[in-house]
Design an enzyme around this catalytic site. Structure first.
Site, PDB file in Angstrom:
ATOM      1  N   GLY A   8      -4.749   5.390   5.479  1.00  0.00           N
ATOM      2  CA  GLY A   8      -3.730   6.404   5.307  1.00  0.00           C
ATOM      3  C   GLY A   8      -3.464   6.447   6.868  1.00  0.00           C
ATOM      4  N   CYS A  34     -10.926   2.277   5.592  1.00  0.00           N
ATOM      5  CA  CYS A  34     -10.305   3.042   6.821  1.00  0.00           C
ATOM      6  C   CYS A  34     -10.269   4.499   6.857  1.00  0.00           C
ATOM      7  CB  CYS A  34      -8.767   2.014   6.894  1.00  0.00           C
ATOM      8  SG  CYS A  34      -8.078   2.399   8.349  1.00  0.00           S
ATOM      9  N   TYR A  35      -9.149   5.167   6.595  1.00  0.00           N
ATOM     10  CA  TYR A  35      -8.969   6.363   6.499  1.00  0.00           C
ATOM     11  C   TYR A  35     -10.039   7.001   5.521  1.00  0.00           C
ATOM     12  CZ  TYR A  35      -7.302  11.041   5.593  1.00  0.00           C
ATOM     13  OH  TYR A  35      -7.230  12.529   5.313  1.00  0.00           O
ATOM     14  N   HIS A  90     -10.064  -3.503   6.778  1.00  0.00           N
ATOM     15  CA  HIS A  90      -9.407  -3.561   5.470  1.00  0.00           C
ATOM     16  C   HIS A  90      -9.833  -5.032   4.690  1.00  0.00           C
ATOM     17  CE1 HIS A  90      -6.396  -0.399   5.755  1.00  0.00           C
ATOM     18  NE2 HIS A  90      -6.504  -0.618   7.288  1.00  0.00           N
ATOM     19  N   GLU A 150      -9.051  -5.852   1.907  1.00  0.00           N
ATOM     20  CA  GLU A 150      -7.996  -6.333   0.924  1.00  0.00           C
ATOM     21  C   GLU A 150      -6.903  -7.206   1.395  1.00  0.00           C
ATOM     22  OE1 GLU A 150      -8.160  -3.401   2.322  1.00  0.00           O
ATOM     23  OE2 GLU A 150      -6.441  -2.226   2.473  1.00  0.00           O
ATOM     24  N   ASP A 171      11.554 -12.444 -13.201  1.00  0.00           N
ATOM     25  CA  ASP A 171      10.913 -11.226 -13.409  1.00  0.00           C
ATOM     26  C   ASP A 171      11.930 -10.679 -14.554  1.00  0.00           C
ATOM     27  OD1 ASP A 171       9.770 -11.601 -10.947  1.00  0.00           O
ATOM     28  OD2 ASP A 171      11.060 -10.465  -9.864  1.00  0.00           O
ATOM     29  N   LYS A 200       4.537 -11.077  -7.790  1.00  0.00           N
ATOM     30  CA  LYS A 200       5.254 -12.306  -8.257  1.00  0.00           C
ATOM     31  C   LYS A 200       4.187 -13.031  -8.862  1.00  0.00           C
ATOM     32  CE  LYS A 200       9.322 -13.782  -8.426  1.00  0.00           C
ATOM     33  NZ  LYS A 200      10.411 -13.046  -8.679  1.00  0.00           N
TER      34      LYS A 200
HETATM   35  P1  XMP Z   1      13.400 -10.633   1.407  1.00  0.00           P
HETATM   36  O1  XMP Z   1      14.715 -11.470   1.780  1.00  0.00           O
HETATM   37  O2  XMP Z   1      13.314  -9.251   1.447  1.00  0.00           O
HETATM   38  O3  XMP Z   1      12.933 -11.337  -0.213  1.00  0.00           O
HETATM   39  O4  XMP Z   1      12.295 -11.354   2.206  1.00  0.00           O
HETATM   40  C1  XMP Z   1      11.664 -11.295  -0.662  1.00  0.00           C
HETATM   41  C2  XMP Z   1      11.875 -11.734  -2.021  1.00  0.00           C
HETATM   42  O5  XMP Z   1      12.650 -10.808  -2.876  1.00  0.00           O
HETATM   43  C3  XMP Z   1      13.773 -11.598  -3.224  1.00  0.00           C
HETATM   44  N1  XMP Z   1      14.924 -10.431  -3.214  1.00  0.00           N
HETATM   45  C4  XMP Z   1      15.378  -9.708  -4.276  1.00  0.00           C
HETATM   46  N2  XMP Z   1      14.901  -9.817  -5.577  1.00  0.00           N
HETATM   47  N3  XMP Z   1      16.377  -7.943  -6.130  1.00  0.00           N
HETATM   48  C5  XMP Z   1      15.438  -8.991  -6.350  1.00  0.00           C
HETATM   49  O6  XMP Z   1      15.199  -8.944  -7.570  1.00  0.00           O
HETATM   50  C6  XMP Z   1      16.888  -7.986  -4.856  1.00  0.00           C
HETATM   51  O7  XMP Z   1      17.750  -7.325  -4.401  1.00  0.00           O
HETATM   52  C7  XMP Z   1      16.199  -8.954  -4.041  1.00  0.00           C
HETATM   53  N4  XMP Z   1      16.428  -8.991  -2.411  1.00  0.00           N
HETATM   54  C8  XMP Z   1      15.628 -10.072  -2.167  1.00  0.00           C
HETATM   55  C9  XMP Z   1      13.971 -12.824  -2.483  1.00  0.00           C
HETATM   56  O8  XMP Z   1      14.854 -13.719  -3.057  1.00  0.00           O
HETATM   57  C10 XMP Z   1      12.460 -12.992  -2.018  1.00  0.00           C
HETATM   58  O9  XMP Z   1      12.053 -13.765  -3.170  1.00  0.00           O
END
Ligand code: XMP
Length: 513
Positions: free
Chosen positions: A55, A82-83, A169, A171, A227, A369
Site C-alpha cells: 500500500g 511490502c506495506y 513483491h 506476486e 469475455d 483474461k
Molecule cells: P489497452 O489498449 O488499454 O488494452 O492496452 C488492453 C486490452 O483491453 C482491450 N480493451 C478493451 N476491452 N473494452 C473492452 O472490453 C474496452 O473499452 C477496451 N479497451 C481496450 C484491448 O483490446 C486489449 O486487449
C-alpha cells in the site's frame, strides 16, 4: 466439503488482484477484501491463510490503515507483503522507518533457504522491490530470513505464531521465484490441498447468479468477444431463457464480424439463447461525427450502447438485470481501483452515470483474461471462440485516430482483414496476444500508377502479452510485413502507406486510443 480459501486484505497497493490470481494459480481459492473488514466477517470466511497487501502509506503516518490486532492471534497463518510486512513489524513491536536508500526494481536478495517461505528458492534470488520505508528492526520474537545490502529485514518469520513477511513483491513476474514463495506459503505453511479448479468458480458463480436473479429477467450485452461470450454462456447456464442476449452492431466491428457472431449465437447457432441483433450503425456514426478526443469517443460509444440496451429491455419488458463481461484489467485501467485512469473501458468507466437497470452483473470482474479463457473452456465453449483475440467494446472506434466516419471504418476493416488473413496463413497467430490494423489520422503523399496520391497511413500492431496489462511489440517476419503492406496499398482504397507500431505497453497501450 468446505472450500479452502485464502483471504487477501487490501491495504491499497496496486498488485492486490495479482496476489489473488497467483494464489488461484496454486489451485487455492482466493478473495480480496478491504483491510478493515470486521473480525466477525473474517472469521466467518474461515480462511486457511491471510495475506496483507502492499500500500502507498507509511505505517507510522497519521490515519494509515491498520488491522485489528486480534488478527495476529487467530492462529491463521499471515503473510505480509511490502506495506503488509511493515504493518506486521510495527504492530508487533518491531521498528519501521524511512529507509536511507529506497529500493526500486529488480534487486538481489539473500534468503535463508531453511525458512519455510524459501524452501526450494536459491540463496541469492532476484526480487522486485518498491519501497521507501523499511523494517529497521524485526519484532523480538521474529527471525530475519532475508536481507539485501540496504534492507536489513527483507523477510522475517515467526513460525510458532505462523506469521511471515516479505518486503519485496513475490506476486510480480520480476520476482523470479515469487511463485515458489507463494506456493510455499499457501501449501506448506497454510496446509491447503490445492484442489480448487476453475470449474469451482463456474459452479459458485452459477449458484450465486441464480440466487440473485431469482425469476427475474436478464439482458446480456454480447459482443461476440471472449469475455462477453463467456459471461453470456455462464448466464445462460444459470438462468436459461430468462436471459436475452443483445448484440449491437455499432458499425465499428471487424469485417464480417456481425454475421459471424450471429452465426454462433443466433437462432442457427450452437446455443439455445434468446438472441437479438440490433443494427445501429447510423446512430453511432451520427453521435461520433466531428468527435476526435479519445475519451469522449469512448464515453459516447459506451453511452449509446447502454441506450440501445435500455430500449431493447423496454421492448422485452420488466428486465431488472444487465450483464456485461467486464474483466479485471478493464476495472483497473478505468481507474475504478485506485490507479489513474488510462482509458474508460466501455464496459466499466464508459458507462453513463444513470443506467436504467436495477442491477449490473459482472460475473468475470475479478478474473484476468487467461482465467476467463479457462472458465470458458469449463463451460464447454469451443476453443476457437475461447482463444479468439480480444476485441475492445468500442471496436474500430478506438482503432481510428481522430474522427470516425463510415469511409474510414471501411478502410480499417479491409486493411485489418488483410493483415489477419496473412498472419493466419503464416501460422504465427498462436504466438501473438493480439494483432490488428489501425488507421492513423495521418495523410501523406504517394504515387500510384504515375498519379500523385494524398491518402491515409495504416498502422500494423502485433503484441505478445500474458495478461494485457503489459505487452511487447511482436517481431513480425519482414516478408510477412512486405506482403501485408503491398496488399493493403493495392487493395484498400484511400490508403497509400503502411507503418509498423513497435512500441510496448507501457509506454504505449495496446489499442491506439
Ligand atoms: P489497452 O489498449 O488499454 O488494452 O492496452 C488492453 C486490452 O483491453 C482491450 N480493451 C478493451 N476491452 N473494452 C473492452 O472490453 C474496452 O473499452 C477496451 N479497451 C481496450 C484491448 O483490446 C486489449 O486487449
Amino acid at each position: 466439503m468446505e472450500r479452502e480459501m485464502i483471504v487477501v486484505l487490501d491495504f491499497g497497493g496496486q498488485y492486490n488482484q495479482l496476489i489473488a490470481r497467483r494464489v488461484r494459480e496454486c489451485s487455492v481459492y482466493c478473495e480480496v477484501h478491504p483491510y478493515n473488514i470486521s473480525m466477525d466477517e473474517l472469521k466467518k470466511m474461515n480462511p486457511k491463510g491471510i495475506i496483507f497487501t502492499g500500500g502507498p502509506n507509511s505505517v507510522y503516518g497519521e490515519g494509515s490503515p491498520l488491522c485489528d490486532p486480534e488478527i495476529f492471534d487467530m492462529g491463521v497463518p499471515i503473510l505480509g507483503i511490502c506495506y503488509g510486512s511493515q504493518l506486521m513489524a510495527h504492530m508487533l513491536g518491531g521498528k519501521v522507518a524511512t529507509a536511507p536508500v529506497s529500493e526500486y526494481g529488480k534487486t538481489e536478495v539473500d534468503v535463508d533457504t531453511t525458512a519455510a517461505l524459501f524452501e526450494g528458492v536459491s540463496g541469492k534470488t532476484i526480487c522486485w522491490m518498491s519501497h521507501t520505508d523499511y523494517i529497521e528492526k524485526a519484532p523480538a520474537d521474529f527471525k530475519v530470513t532475508a536481507h539485501t545490502p540496504v534492507c536489513p529485514v527483507a523477510a522475517m518469520e515467526n513460525p510458532v505464531r505462523r506469521l511471515y513477511a516479505v518486503q519485496f513483491h513475490p506476486e510480480v513476474m520480476h520476482t523470479r521465484q515469487g511463485k515458489q514463495m507463494l506456493q510455499n506459503f499457501v501449501i506448506q505453511v497454510c496446509g491447503c490441498k490445492g484442489d480448487w479448479r476453475m470449474d469451482s468458480f463456474v459452479e459458485t458463480q452459477i449458484k450465486a447468479i441464480r440466487e440473485k436473479v431469482g425469476d427475474g429477467k436478464v439482458l446480456c450485452a454480447l459482443s461476440g468477444g471472449v469475455d462477453s461470450s463467456v459471461a453470456a454462456v455462464l448466464l445462460a447456464k444459470a438462468v436459461g431463457k430468462q436471459l436475452t442476449c443483445v448484440f449491437v452492431d455499432h458499425g465499428l466491428l471487424r469485417k464480417s464480424e456481425g454475421d459471424e457472431v450471429e452465426a454462433v449465437f443466433g437462432p442457427e447457432g450452437e446455443y439455445d439463447l434468446n438472441f437479438i441483433r440490433v443494427n445501429a450503425q447510423e446512430r453511432f456514426y451520427a453521435r461520433l461525427a466531428g468527435v476526435t478526443e479519445p475519451e469522449q469517443k469512448r464515453k459516447i460509444i459506451g453511452e449509446e450502447f447502454i441506450r440501445v440496451f435500455e430500449e431493447e429491455a423496454k421492448k422485452i419488458g420488466a428486465v431488472d438485470f444487465f450483464v456485461q463481461g467486464t474483466i479485471y484489467p478493464d476495472v483497473i485501467e478505468s481507474g475504478l481501483g485506485k490507479s489513474a485512469v488510462i482509458k474508460s473501458h466501455h464496459n466499466v468507466g464508459g458507462l453513463p452515470d444513470y443506467v436504467d437497470f436495477k442491477e449490473i452483473i459482472e460475473p468475470l470482474r475479478l478474473l484476468f483474461k487467461d482465467e476467463v479463457r479457462k472458465a470458458g473452456l469449463e463451460l464447454g465453449i469451443p476453443e476457437y471462440l475461447v482463444y479468439r483475440q480480444p476485441f475492445p467494446g468500442p471496436g474500430l472506434g478506438v482503432r481510428i485516430i481522430g474522427e470516425v466516419t463510415a469511409d474510414k471504418v471501411k478502410m480499417v476493416q479491409e486493411a485489418d482483414f488483410i493483415f489477419r488473413e496473412e498472419i493466419l496463413k503464416s501460422g504465427i497467430d498462436k504466438d501473438l496476444g493480439q494483432y490488428f490494423a489501425a488507421l492513423t489520422n495521418m495523410r501523406s503523399v504517394g504515387c500510384m500508377g504515375d498519379e500523385r496520391t494524398y491518402d491515409y497511413a495504416v498502422a500494423l500492431r502485433a503484441v505478445t502479452t500474458s495478461d494485457f496489462m503489459t505487452a511487447e511489440a511482436a517481431e513480425l517476419p519482414w516478408d510477412l510485413i512486405g506482403r501485408v503492406s503491398s496488399r493493403i496499398v493495392n487493395e484498400v482504397k484511400g490508403v497509400n502507406r503502411v507503418l509498423v507500431d513497435v512500441t510496448g505497453k507501457p509506454p504505449a497501450t495496446i489499442e491506439l486510443e
